[in-house]
Design an enzyme around this catalytic site. Structure first.
Site, PDB file in Angstrom:
ATOM      1  N   ASP A 161       0.850  -1.195   0.000  1.00  0.00           N
ATOM      2  CA  ASP A 161       0.000   0.000   0.000  1.00  0.00           C
ATOM      3  C   ASP A 161       0.886   1.245   0.000  1.00  0.00           C
ATOM      4  O   ASP A 161       1.896   1.306   0.699  1.00  0.00           O
ATOM      5  CB  ASP A 161      -0.929  -0.007   1.216  1.00  0.00           C
ATOM      6  CG  ASP A 161      -2.082   0.953   1.060  1.00  0.00           C
ATOM      7  OD1 ASP A 161      -3.231   0.507   0.913  1.00  0.00           O
ATOM      8  OD2 ASP A 161      -1.829   2.190   1.081  1.00  0.00           O
ATOM      9  N   GLY A 173     -15.967   2.762   3.590  1.00  0.00           N
ATOM     10  CA  GLY A 173     -14.748   3.556   3.429  1.00  0.00           C
ATOM     11  C   GLY A 173     -13.929   3.176   2.211  1.00  0.00           C
ATOM     12  O   GLY A 173     -12.737   3.511   2.132  1.00  0.00           O
ATOM     13  N   GLN A 174     -14.553   2.502   1.243  1.00  0.00           N
ATOM     14  CA  GLN A 174     -13.811   2.110   0.040  1.00  0.00           C
ATOM     15  C   GLN A 174     -13.539   3.336  -0.833  1.00  0.00           C
ATOM     16  O   GLN A 174     -14.443   4.125  -1.110  1.00  0.00           O
ATOM     17  CB  GLN A 174     -14.619   1.073  -0.759  1.00  0.00           C
ATOM     18  CG  GLN A 174     -13.877   0.552  -1.971  1.00  0.00           C
ATOM     19  CD  GLN A 174     -14.623  -0.578  -2.681  1.00  0.00           C
ATOM     20  OE1 GLN A 174     -15.724  -0.953  -2.272  1.00  0.00           O
ATOM     21  NE2 GLN A 174     -14.029  -1.093  -3.734  1.00  0.00           N
ATOM     22  N   HIS A 187     -10.298  -5.186  -3.249  1.00  0.00           N
ATOM     23  CA  HIS A 187      -8.963  -5.423  -2.691  1.00  0.00           C
ATOM     24  C   HIS A 187      -9.069  -5.846  -1.233  1.00  0.00           C
ATOM     25  O   HIS A 187      -9.928  -5.397  -0.493  1.00  0.00           O
ATOM     26  CB  HIS A 187      -8.070  -4.178  -2.824  1.00  0.00           C
ATOM     27  CG  HIS A 187      -8.704  -2.909  -2.358  1.00  0.00           C
ATOM     28  ND1 HIS A 187      -9.632  -2.221  -3.111  1.00  0.00           N
ATOM     29  CD2 HIS A 187      -8.550  -2.191  -1.220  1.00  0.00           C
ATOM     30  CE1 HIS A 187     -10.024  -1.141  -2.448  1.00  0.00           C
ATOM     31  NE2 HIS A 187      -9.383  -1.100  -1.289  1.00  0.00           N
ATOM     32  N   LEU A 188      -8.158  -6.733  -0.849  1.00  0.00           N
ATOM     33  CA  LEU A 188      -8.025  -7.159   0.545  1.00  0.00           C
ATOM     34  C   LEU A 188      -6.803  -6.453   1.114  1.00  0.00           C
ATOM     35  O   LEU A 188      -5.720  -6.513   0.525  1.00  0.00           O
ATOM     36  CB  LEU A 188      -7.789  -8.668   0.644  1.00  0.00           C
ATOM     37  CG  LEU A 188      -8.951  -9.634   0.398  1.00  0.00           C
ATOM     38  CD1 LEU A 188      -9.328  -9.682  -1.061  1.00  0.00           C
ATOM     39  CD2 LEU A 188      -8.565 -11.023   0.880  1.00  0.00           C
ATOM     40  N   HIS A 189      -6.982  -5.791   2.238  1.00  0.00           N
ATOM     41  CA  HIS A 189      -5.844  -5.206   2.949  1.00  0.00           C
ATOM     42  C   HIS A 189      -5.270  -6.275   3.880  1.00  0.00           C
ATOM     43  O   HIS A 189      -6.019  -6.880   4.665  1.00  0.00           O
ATOM     44  CB  HIS A 189      -6.271  -4.034   3.830  1.00  0.00           C
ATOM     45  CG  HIS A 189      -6.838  -2.848   3.114  1.00  0.00           C
ATOM     46  ND1 HIS A 189      -6.120  -1.691   2.910  1.00  0.00           N
ATOM     47  CD2 HIS A 189      -8.058  -2.607   2.585  1.00  0.00           C
ATOM     48  CE1 HIS A 189      -6.874  -0.794   2.294  1.00  0.00           C
ATOM     49  NE2 HIS A 189      -8.063  -1.323   2.085  1.00  0.00           N
TER      50      HIS A 189
HETATM   51  P1  AMP Z   1      -9.743   1.470   0.308  1.00  0.00           P
HETATM   52  O1  AMP Z   1      -9.881   2.732   1.109  1.00  0.00           O
HETATM   53  O2  AMP Z   1     -10.150   0.238   1.050  1.00  0.00           O
HETATM   54  O3  AMP Z   1     -10.443   1.596  -1.031  1.00  0.00           O
HETATM   55  O4  AMP Z   1      -8.212   1.269   0.050  1.00  0.00           O
HETATM   56  C1  AMP Z   1      -7.542   1.773  -1.045  1.00  0.00           C
HETATM   57  C2  AMP Z   1      -6.087   1.676  -0.707  1.00  0.00           C
HETATM   58  O5  AMP Z   1      -5.345   1.826  -1.903  1.00  0.00           O
HETATM   59  C3  AMP Z   1      -5.597   2.757   0.270  1.00  0.00           C
HETATM   60  O6  AMP Z   1      -5.050   2.126   1.417  1.00  0.00           O
HETATM   61  C4  AMP Z   1      -4.544   3.497  -0.551  1.00  0.00           C
HETATM   62  O7  AMP Z   1      -3.456   3.935   0.240  1.00  0.00           O
HETATM   63  C5  AMP Z   1      -4.142   2.470  -1.568  1.00  0.00           C
HETATM   64  N1  AMP Z   1      -3.607   2.995  -2.819  1.00  0.00           N
HETATM   65  C6  AMP Z   1      -4.137   3.950  -3.610  1.00  0.00           C
HETATM   66  N2  AMP Z   1      -3.365   4.160  -4.692  1.00  0.00           N
HETATM   67  C7  AMP Z   1      -2.318   3.287  -4.580  1.00  0.00           C
HETATM   68  C8  AMP Z   1      -1.178   3.012  -5.386  1.00  0.00           C
HETATM   69  N3  AMP Z   1      -0.934   3.680  -6.533  1.00  0.00           N
HETATM   70  N4  AMP Z   1      -0.309   2.062  -4.955  1.00  0.00           N
HETATM   71  C9  AMP Z   1      -0.537   1.397  -3.807  1.00  0.00           C
HETATM   72  N5  AMP Z   1      -1.604   1.603  -3.023  1.00  0.00           N
HETATM   73  C10 AMP Z   1      -2.480   2.544  -3.393  1.00  0.00           C
END
Ligand code: AMP
Length: 116
Positions: A33, A95-96, A102-104
């Site tokens: 991330d 909060g997406q 995507h899975l964190h």
């Molecule tokens: P969400 O809020 O669950 O949609 O998570 C989206 C995630 O994508 C966030 O944690 C961002 O920091 C991450 N993110 C956005 N752009 C990038 C990127 N170019 N490379 C890596 N992570 C990213």
């Protein structure tokens, strides 16, 4: 259904923008991330552009299982032997912010509960 045909993650899948890719196979890709919320913060995404978990269908059954097992594999690879958390933010209230499922994987420190 939300549109996930083109997001920043599509560009990462196509290697059009840089990302720290830690795992890749024909169905999924995992990368660090860009704004880590823990010492280890990795995203696992399907190459197929499913916008969010609530858009997944019965036909995606095997892919969903693959993503979960990939997350386990990547967490093991990252050395998270003390535990970790998997998070899927779904939709606005979840909060997406990126409309590509995507899975964190979060780990490397104790995580509090409940989250925000
Ligand atoms: P969400 O809020 O669950 O949609 O998570 C989206 C995630 O994508 C966030 O944690 C961002 O920091 C991450 N993110 C956005 N752009 C990038 C990127 N170019 N490379 C890596 N992570 C990213």
């Amino acid at each position: 259904m939300s549109d996930a045909t083109e997001t920043i993650f599509s560009k990462i899948i196509r290697k059009e923008i840089p990302a720290e890719i830690v795992y890749e196979d024909n169905l999924a890709i995992a990368f660090k991330d860009i704004a880590p919320q823990a010492p280890v913060h990795i995203l696992v995404i399907p190459k197929q552009p499913i916008a969010q978990l609530s858009d997944a269908e019965s036909k995606d059954h095997a892919l969903m299982g693959h993503l979960l097992l990939t997350a386990k594999r990547v967490a093991d690879q990252a050395g998270l032997s003390n535990g970790y958390r998997l998070v899927i933010n779904n939709g606005l209230d979840g909060g997406q912010t990126v409309n590509h499922l995507h899975l964190h994987i979060l780990g490397g420190r104790p995580l509090s509960w409940p989250p925000g």
